[in-house]
Write a protein that holds these residues in place. Structure first.
Motif, mmCIF file in Angstrom:
data_model
loop_
_atom_site.group_PDB
_atom_site.id
_atom_site.type_symbol
_atom_site.label_atom_id
_atom_site.label_comp_id
_atom_site.label_asym_id
_atom_site.label_seq_id
_atom_site.Cartn_x
_atom_site.Cartn_y
_atom_site.Cartn_z
ATOM 1 N N VAL A 42 4.339 1.200 -4.585
ATOM 2 C CA VAL A 42 4.041 -0.120 -4.901
ATOM 3 C C VAL A 42 5.535 -0.745 -5.379
ATOM 4 C CG1 VAL A 42 2.809 -1.493 -6.926
ATOM 5 C CG2 VAL A 42 1.988 0.753 -6.021
ATOM 6 N N ILE A 43 5.687 -1.836 -4.663
ATOM 7 C CA ILE A 43 6.878 -2.704 -5.090
ATOM 8 C C ILE A 43 6.604 -3.679 -5.855
ATOM 9 C CG2 ILE A 43 8.248 -1.738 -3.131
ATOM 10 C CD1 ILE A 43 7.807 -4.203 -1.827
ATOM 11 N N LEU A 44 5.503 -4.473 -6.073
ATOM 12 C CA LEU A 44 5.191 -5.525 -7.014
ATOM 13 C C LEU A 44 3.628 -5.702 -7.264
ATOM 14 C CD1 LEU A 44 6.107 -8.249 -7.991
ATOM 15 C CD2 LEU A 44 5.303 -9.326 -5.530
ATOM 16 N N ARG A 45 3.414 -5.926 -8.279
ATOM 17 C CA ARG A 45 1.862 -6.422 -9.007
ATOM 18 C C ARG A 45 2.093 -7.729 -9.439
ATOM 19 N NH1 ARG A 45 2.778 -1.114 -10.544
ATOM 20 N NH2 ARG A 45 1.360 0.603 -9.855
ATOM 21 N N GLN A 46 1.273 -8.466 -9.283
ATOM 22 C CA GLN A 46 1.043 -9.881 -9.717
ATOM 23 C C GLN A 46 -0.164 -9.990 -10.057
ATOM 24 O OE1 GLN A 46 2.512 -12.420 -6.267
ATOM 25 N NE2 GLN A 46 4.360 -12.944 -7.660
ATOM 26 N N ARG A 47 -0.485 -10.743 -11.144
ATOM 27 C CA ARG A 47 -1.725 -11.306 -11.811
ATOM 28 C C ARG A 47 -1.638 -12.559 -12.240
ATOM 29 N NH1 ARG A 47 -5.716 -7.739 -15.815
ATOM 30 N NH2 ARG A 47 -7.637 -8.956 -14.934
ATOM 31 N N VAL A 57 -1.134 -7.157 -4.922
ATOM 32 C CA VAL A 57 -0.299 -5.879 -4.930
ATOM 33 C C VAL A 57 0.533 -5.778 -3.548
ATOM 34 C CG1 VAL A 57 -0.165 -3.215 -4.938
ATOM 35 C CG2 VAL A 57 -1.711 -4.605 -6.305
ATOM 36 N N THR A 58 1.913 -5.416 -3.507
ATOM 37 C CA THR A 58 2.676 -5.157 -2.172
ATOM 38 C C THR A 58 3.082 -3.772 -2.307
ATOM 39 O OG1 THR A 58 3.253 -7.599 -2.443
ATOM 40 C CG2 THR A 58 4.730 -5.935 -1.018
ATOM 41 N N LEU A 59 2.736 -3.332 -1.082
ATOM 42 C CA LEU A 59 3.110 -1.722 -0.851
ATOM 43 C C LEU A 59 3.924 -1.837 0.185
ATOM 44 C CD1 LEU A 59 -0.560 -0.330 -0.452
ATOM 45 C CD2 LEU A 59 0.888 -0.530 -2.573
ATOM 46 N N GLU A 60 5.044 -0.866 0.109
ATOM 47 C CA GLU A 60 6.006 -0.717 1.356
ATOM 48 C C GLU A 60 5.793 0.829 1.996
ATOM 49 O OE1 GLU A 60 10.766 -1.703 1.824
ATOM 50 O OE2 GLU A 60 10.035 -1.101 -0.140
ATOM 51 N N ASP A 61 5.680 0.823 3.140
ATOM 52 C CA ASP A 61 5.917 2.234 3.711
ATOM 53 C C ASP A 61 7.426 2.108 4.496
ATOM 54 O OD1 ASP A 61 5.506 1.143 6.437
ATOM 55 O OD2 ASP A 61 3.514 1.789 6.336
ATOM 56 N N GLU A 62 7.726 3.177 5.387
ATOM 57 C CA GLU A 62 8.715 3.159 5.956
ATOM 58 C C GLU A 62 8.670 2.407 7.007
ATOM 59 O OE1 GLU A 62 5.815 6.107 8.010
ATOM 60 O OE2 GLU A 62 6.367 5.353 5.979
ATOM 61 N N THR A 63 7.676 1.430 7.446
ATOM 62 C CA THR A 63 7.819 0.543 8.454
ATOM 63 C C THR A 63 7.859 -0.936 7.957
ATOM 64 O OG1 THR A 63 5.328 0.359 8.885
ATOM 65 C CG2 THR A 63 6.786 2.115 10.182
ATOM 66 N N GLY A 64 7.473 -1.326 6.827
ATOM 67 C CA GLY A 64 7.530 -2.321 6.188
ATOM 68 C C GLY A 64 6.582 -2.754 5.112
ATOM 69 N N ILE A 65 6.022 -3.880 4.679
ATOM 70 C CA ILE A 65 5.370 -4.407 3.704
ATOM 71 C C ILE A 65 3.704 -4.491 4.144
ATOM 72 C CG2 ILE A 65 7.362 -4.999 2.482
ATOM 73 C CD1 ILE A 65 6.454 -7.639 2.642
ATOM 74 N N VAL A 66 3.056 -4.229 3.201
ATOM 75 C CA VAL A 66 1.648 -4.667 3.206
ATOM 76 C C VAL A 66 1.131 -5.529 1.918
ATOM 77 C CG1 VAL A 66 -0.871 -3.837 3.464
ATOM 78 C CG2 VAL A 66 1.066 -2.406 4.310
ATOM 79 N N ARG A 80 -6.795 2.382 -13.404
ATOM 80 C CA ARG A 80 -6.014 3.295 -13.847
ATOM 81 C C ARG A 80 -4.891 3.070 -12.614
ATOM 82 N NH1 ARG A 80 -5.635 8.391 -17.072
ATOM 83 N NH2 ARG A 80 -7.085 7.410 -18.100
ATOM 84 N N ALA A 81 -5.508 3.335 -11.130
ATOM 85 C CA ALA A 81 -4.570 3.382 -10.337
ATOM 86 C C ALA A 81 -3.819 2.164 -10.024
ATOM 87 C CB ALA A 81 -5.352 3.781 -8.990
ATOM 88 N N VAL A 82 -4.340 0.995 -10.152
ATOM 89 C CA VAL A 82 -3.928 -0.177 -9.679
ATOM 90 C C VAL A 82 -2.626 -0.425 -11.008
ATOM 91 C CG1 VAL A 82 -3.893 -2.712 -10.054
ATOM 92 C CG2 VAL A 82 -5.776 -1.096 -8.814
ATOM 93 N N ILE A 83 -2.889 -0.249 -12.306
ATOM 94 C CA ILE A 83 -1.815 -0.192 -13.195
ATOM 95 C C ILE A 83 -0.795 0.767 -12.808
ATOM 96 C CG2 ILE A 83 -1.552 0.033 -15.645
ATOM 97 C CD1 ILE A 83 -4.313 -1.419 -16.059
#
Length: 123
Positions: A42-47, A57-66, A80-83
């Motif tokens: 998780v590199i970003l959470r915006q509300r 939510v922005t996720l980053e893996d070894e190939t890019g962002i989602v 709980r998982a989101v926060i």
């Protein structure tokens, strides 16, 4: 329909990828509306206040962002998982609009415990 790579690439072999997850670099392959599973840090959470309870939510893996869209009902179910999750696995539907690809979350799992495996080099 769950979309997953047929075989991991060599560059991903050391990464403890959760089962059946699609790397960010392959998100252009599934059709609109396909059910996919992605995982990443998780590199970003915006509300935003104007988003009517939607969380981005922005996720980053070894190939890019989602980019992940979490609607209020899903947020309440997986709060709980989101926060607090540092590493998330998200299952949802593909959505493309204005040349931006999103995963509309249906299930969210905190898999932060896998970070310890990565640090220790275990599989």
């Amino acid at each position: 329909m769950l979309v997953a790579p047929i075989r991991p690439s060599r560059s991903n072999s050391g990464w403890p990828r959760p089962p059946a997850c699609l790397p960010a670099c392959q998100l252009s392959a599934p059709p609109e509306g396909a059910r996919v599973t992605v995982a990443g840090l998780v590199i970003l959470r915006q509300r935003p206040g104007t988003a009517k309870g939607v969380i981005f939510v922005t996720l980053e893996d070894e190939t890019g962002i989602v980019n992940v869209v979490v609607w209020r009902k899903i947020y309440e179910r997986f709060r709980r998982a989101v926060i607090s999750g540092r590493l998330l696995r998200v299952t949802g539907r593909m959505q493309r609009a204005h040349s931006v690809t999103h995963v509309i979350a249906e299930e969210i799992e905190d898999i932060s415990g896998m970070l310890d495996m990565l640090v220790r080099g275990e599989e």
